[in-house]
Design an enzyme around this catalytic site. Structure first.
Site, PDB file in Angstrom:
ATOM      1  N   HIS A 116       0.845  -1.198   0.000  1.00 20.59           N
ATOM      2  CA  HIS A 116       0.000   0.000   0.000  1.00 20.59           C
ATOM      3  C   HIS A 116       0.878   1.245   0.000  1.00 20.59           C
ATOM      4  O   HIS A 116       1.820   1.361   0.793  1.00 20.59           O
ATOM      5  CB  HIS A 116      -0.889  -0.014   1.254  1.00 20.59           C
ATOM      6  N   HIS A 119      -3.377   6.885  -1.970  1.00 17.27           N
ATOM      7  CA  HIS A 119      -4.566   6.931  -2.832  1.00 17.27           C
ATOM      8  C   HIS A 119      -4.327   7.900  -3.980  1.00 17.27           C
ATOM      9  O   HIS A 119      -3.446   8.751  -3.909  1.00 17.27           O
ATOM     10  CB  HIS A 119      -5.796   7.378  -2.035  1.00 17.27           C
ATOM     11  N   ASP A 123      -8.140  15.499  -8.344  1.00 20.62           N
ATOM     12  CA  ASP A 123      -8.091  16.953  -8.146  1.00 20.62           C
ATOM     13  C   ASP A 123      -6.661  17.474  -8.264  1.00 20.62           C
ATOM     14  O   ASP A 123      -6.276  18.429  -7.614  1.00 20.62           O
ATOM     15  CB  ASP A 123      -8.698  17.323  -6.785  1.00 20.62           C
TER      16      ASP A 123
END
Ligand code: FE
Length: 146
Positions: A116, A119, A123
């Site tokens: 991970h 994200h 924008d």
């Protein structure tokens, strides 16, 4: 990456990082790296060492050494985490839907070891309009030699 292989010697034996089990990662990764990379943790905003970092070079995965972003794909964002508008290549990142915490988000993982990273949001600045919001803890940085 040499520095990385020194730290995680077992991967130097040509192991595919995508097949390494979490119990093995746990033995070789620093605690905070393991937490974010393998347990999808998040560093506190504004605290990461690459948030306000602007040297010229390459950011790579702190877990497996995979090159992820170039410094010229990074931009100043006020979100509290290092932000990039494009990855180094199409295959460097994996995208997964993340509907946790009542939000619809897209998680980004390292394309090589599936750790991970953070994200991606829509924008960001031109030309991509994307903002890859990445935890500093799971990044390494190699300065470009002049
Ligand atoms: Fe990786």
């Amino acid at each position: 990456m040499d520095k990385y292989k020194k730290n995680n010697g077992f991967l130097a034996e040509d192991k595919n990082p995508a097949e390494v089990k979490n119990e093995e990662w746990k033995k070789v990764l620093p605690k905070e790296v393991y937490h974010i990379a393998r347990e999808k943790g998040t560093e506190r905003p504004g605290t990461g060492k690459y948030y306000q970092h602007s040297e010229v070079g390459t950011y790579y995965c702190a877990v497996c050494g995979n090159p992820l972003f170039k410094s010229n794909g990074k931009f100043n964002s006020s979100c509290g985490w290092p932000s990039f508008f494009e990855p180094i290549s199409k295959d460097s990142i994996i995208y997964l839907p993340d509907n946790s915490l009542g939000m619809k988000r897209t998680e980004v993982e390292c394309g090589k070891c599936h750790s991970h990273l953070g994200h991606v949001f829509e924008d960001g600045p031109p030309p991509t309009g994307l903002r890859y919001c990445i935890n500093s803890v799971v990044l390494g940085f190699e300065k470009e030699e002049k």
